[in-house]
Design an enzyme around this catalytic site. Structure first.
Site, PDB file in Angstrom:
ATOM      1  CB  SER A  92       5.061  -0.090   1.733  1.00  0.00           C
ATOM      2  OG  SER A  92       3.819   0.316   1.294  1.00  0.00           O
ATOM      3  CB  SER A 529       1.626   4.519  13.608  1.00  0.00           C
ATOM      4  OG  SER A 529       2.322   3.793  12.619  1.00  0.00           O
TER       5      SER A 529
HETATM    6  P1  NG1 Z   1      -0.204   2.442  10.552  1.00  0.00           P
HETATM    7  O1  NG1 Z   1       1.149   3.064  10.513  1.00  0.00           O
HETATM    8  O2  NG1 Z   1      -0.380   1.336  11.573  1.00  0.00           O
HETATM    9  O3  NG1 Z   1      -1.267   3.481  10.618  1.00  0.00           O
HETATM   10  C1  NG1 Z   1      -0.264   2.217   7.892  1.00  0.00           C
HETATM   11  C2  NG1 Z   1      -1.635   2.439   7.322  1.00  0.00           C
HETATM   12  C3  NG1 Z   1      -2.375   1.124   7.348  1.00  0.00           C
HETATM   13  C4  NG1 Z   1      -1.607   0.021   6.624  1.00  0.00           C
HETATM   14  C5  NG1 Z   1      -0.166  -0.016   7.105  1.00  0.00           C
HETATM   15  C6  NG1 Z   1       0.690  -0.950   6.314  1.00  0.00           C
HETATM   16  C7  NG1 Z   1      -3.083   4.398   7.545  1.00  0.00           C
HETATM   17  C8  NG1 Z   1      -3.782   5.323   8.463  1.00  0.00           C
HETATM   18  N1  NG1 Z   1      -2.383   3.415   8.120  1.00  0.00           N
HETATM   19  O4  NG1 Z   1      -0.420   1.679   9.177  1.00  0.00           O
HETATM   20  O5  NG1 Z   1      -3.644   1.297   6.809  1.00  0.00           O
HETATM   21  O6  NG1 Z   1      -1.688   0.184   5.242  1.00  0.00           O
HETATM   22  O7  NG1 Z   1       0.431   1.282   7.091  1.00  0.00           O
HETATM   23  O8  NG1 Z   1       1.197  -0.416   5.149  1.00  0.00           O
HETATM   24  O9  NG1 Z   1      -3.171   4.563   6.325  1.00  0.00           O
HETATM   25 ZN    ZN Z   2       2.528  -0.678  -0.061  1.00  0.00          ZN
END
Ligand code: NG1
Ligand code: ZN
Length: 573
Positions: A92, A529
């Site tokens: 991604s 995260s």
């Molecule tokens: P994490 O790394 O858990 O914050 C991020 C995004 C999520 C989601 C995931 C998957 C933010 C704050 N967090 O997750 O919303 O999209 O990646 O791609 O944007």
């Molecule tokens: Zn993506």
């Protein structure tokens, strides 16, 4: 028991035994293959990985064995569900050096949560324990190994994606599964293919061409209803492709748009690096335009992320100020449009907007108090939003970062269709019903999709005769800031209330509460995260300076109370 009956029982038992025998033979044959093949995709000893918010994600060098094993798991999942399963190789918005993998369930949704633990279990089994781990899943899920398996595989443009997707294909083959390699596709395209396949084409044709045809046809139908004040200039849109797969696919789609949307494509991957200083995540987090894009003041631009499942919009005003229209603004635009159509169609369908704690406070306030729609807050991660959205006739869900889509219940789709097809429907209701029908068709309901979202947004703006400035003016975002803090173990932070409050470590929430009290209209929360080894800090407040101060102070609290590593967080100004 009479003799005849007894004999028939015995027959059944014998049949069962024969069945079991043949299943065992099947299994043994498979296992020999798995054993042989897996040695070509060995796991580095002691490496531990976790199926997180978006599958596995890590430096590409650490993923070969995981890919092979996810091929195995996808084959098992396919046998279990008797349906086609998808496997997408992508990381991604993460850097080019990383990669990742996620599994797609039969209706195009994310993998069932109970299977995530099998994924982790298989990924972490040491080489010599892999067969045992595999047998464990087969037994727990009572999988019939003679059932056939079908798996769709796709990949993004990362240089590591080719060999990693080959590892997935090897895994599927090792269990005797069939696979179809779609090669380079966006994540949402692969989700779409899986759903098309498992609905026997009811959702559409399981080809990239079929995808463009369905979406663009609906888009053109929508655009036919554009407002009279909508000028030709408004057809123009600049797209930042993040130097990734989205750029390739937008280019491929262009001819289907019949010049109803004129796209200038930037960061198309011909020179820049994937997600580097560009793409939806960069724009959202940095709150500035991507490099490599040229847009005149006042003109619309949008950025995709590296696998094209996120999109954010923006423009720069005549004073050079950058205005971001993120997932919250997108959800607001779409839900307003849908609500107006429901009123015009006199359709009694319940619509709700699903957000996470990262949604700007202003957006929530506007949706609840001005638009009077139900707002639901879930934990971060699309699967949580998706599930919550399924509870309504129409569920609009968006993460602030621009990942989102709209779900229509089967009953809602039927009602819309009936109204559109009913010869007795009066003109105004009919027009609204047809617009709703085409809206359903332009949307990829399986998962957030930058291309589909872009087409819907462009259509809404044209139909409403709305400029991006007018869209932006629906409400004013509270200044906000996202930071990251490195700690030795991010799992020490535990949260509740859709991640809005920390329950551990002790004292952290109290510290956040007292910092928040210092500022007007302030809100802040922290959470580990699910995709990076960091703790995320979010803050919003009345002014940017106080927001930045709050974000920094909360970062310090995390650093001190949750085992920060490296240098102490520095103030932003
Ligand atoms: P994490 O790394 O858990 O914050 C991020 C995004 C999520 C989601 C995931 C998957 C933010 C704050 N967090 O997750 O919303 O999209 O990646 O791609 O944007
Ligand atoms: Zn993506």
């Amino acid at each position: 028991m009479n003799v005849a009956l007894h004999n028939s029982y015995r027959d059944e038992e014998e049949k069962e035994e024969v069945n079991l025998e043949s299943r065992k033979v099947h299994m043994m044959a498979h296992f020999q293959d798995v054993s042989k093949q897996s040695s070509l995709h060995p796991k580095p000893a002691e490496l531990v990985s976790q199926y997180g918010t978006a599958g596995f994600r890590a430096n590409a060098k650490l993923l070969d064995h995981i890919m092979f094993r996810m091929g195995l798991l996808a084959a098992l999942r396919s046998k279990k569900t008797k349906a086609t399963i998808g496997v997408m190789v992508t990381a991604s918005h993460n850097p080019e050096e990383d990669n990742g993998v996620k599994l797609i369930d039969p209706m195009g949704e994310m993998l069932l949560q109970t299977w995530e633990s099998y994924a982790t279990q298989l990924a972490n089994a040491e080489q010599e324990d892999l067969l045992t781990a595999l047998k464990d899943v087969i037994e727990k899920e009572a999988i019939n190994m003679s059932q056939e398996a079908n798996v769709f595989v796709g990949k993004d443009t990362r240089s590591s994606s080719s060999s990693l997707s080959q590892a997935v294909l090897d895994g599927v083959a090792a269990l005797g599964g069939h696979s179809k390699d779609y090669g380079l596709v966006t994540t949402p395209q692969l989700h779409y293919m899986v759903r098309c396949q498992n609905t026997q084409g009811k959702y559409g044709e399981a080809t990239v061409e079929g995808y463009y045809k369905k979406l663009c046809q609906a888009f053109i139908q929508l655009i036919n209803n554009k407002a009279s004040n909508c000028t030709d200039d408004q057809k123009h849109l600049s797209v930042d492709g993040a130097n990734g797969i989205g750029a390739l696919k937008v280019h491929e789609m262009e001819s289907h748009l019949k010049k109803e949307l004129l796209i200038s494509l930037f960061n198309d991957g011909s020179k820049g690096k994937l997600n580097h200083q560009c793409g939806a995540d960069f724009v959202k987090v940095q709150q500035k335009p991507p490099t490599g894009i040229e847009i005149n003041p006042g003109e619309r631009g949008c950025s995709f992320d590296g696998d094209a499942d996120r999109i954010v919009y923006y423009y720069t005003d005549s004073d050079g100020r950058f205005h971001l229209l993120d997932g919250d603004k997108i959800a607001t635009l779409i839900s307003t449009f849908l609500k107006e159509l429901l009123t015009q169609a006199s359709l009694d369908l319940k619509i709700a907007v699903v957000q996470t704690a990262y949604a700007n406070g202003s957006s929530t306030h506007y949706l609840e108090n001005t638009m009077k729609v139900t707002v639901v807050c879930t934990k971060t991660g699309v699967k949580h939003l998706h599930h919550a959205a399924q509870e309504f006739d129409i569920g609009v869900y968006f993460e602030a970062n621009g990942h989102g889509t709209v779900l229509f219940s089967e009953a809602a789709e039927e009602k819309i269709q009936q109204l559109a097809e009913n010869p007795g429907t009066d003109d105004e209701r009919k027009r609204a019903a047809l617009l709703l029908q085409n809206t359903v068709n332009v949307i990829n309901q399986t998962v957030g999709d930058a291309i589909s979202d872009m087409l819907l947004i462009e259509a809404i703006l044209a139909i409403k005769g709305m400029t991006i400035q007018q869209w932006d003016a629906m409400y004013t975002d509270l200044p906000n800031r996202q930071l990251k803090v490195k700690v030795s173990d991010r799992r020490v932070i535990d949260t509740t209330d859709a991640e809005r409050r920390a329950v551990s470590p002790a004292g952290l929430q109290e510290a956040i509460d007292s910092l928040v009290k210092k500022y007007k209209q302030a809100r802040s929360f922290v959470r580990p995260s699910g995709t990076e080894d960091v703790v995320r800090v979010y803050a919003e407040a009345e002014a940017q300076e106080s927001t930045d101060a709050l974000a920094h102070e909360v970062s310090l609290a995390v650093y001190r109370l949750a085992g920060g590593v490296g240098d102490e967080p520095k103030p932003l100004h």
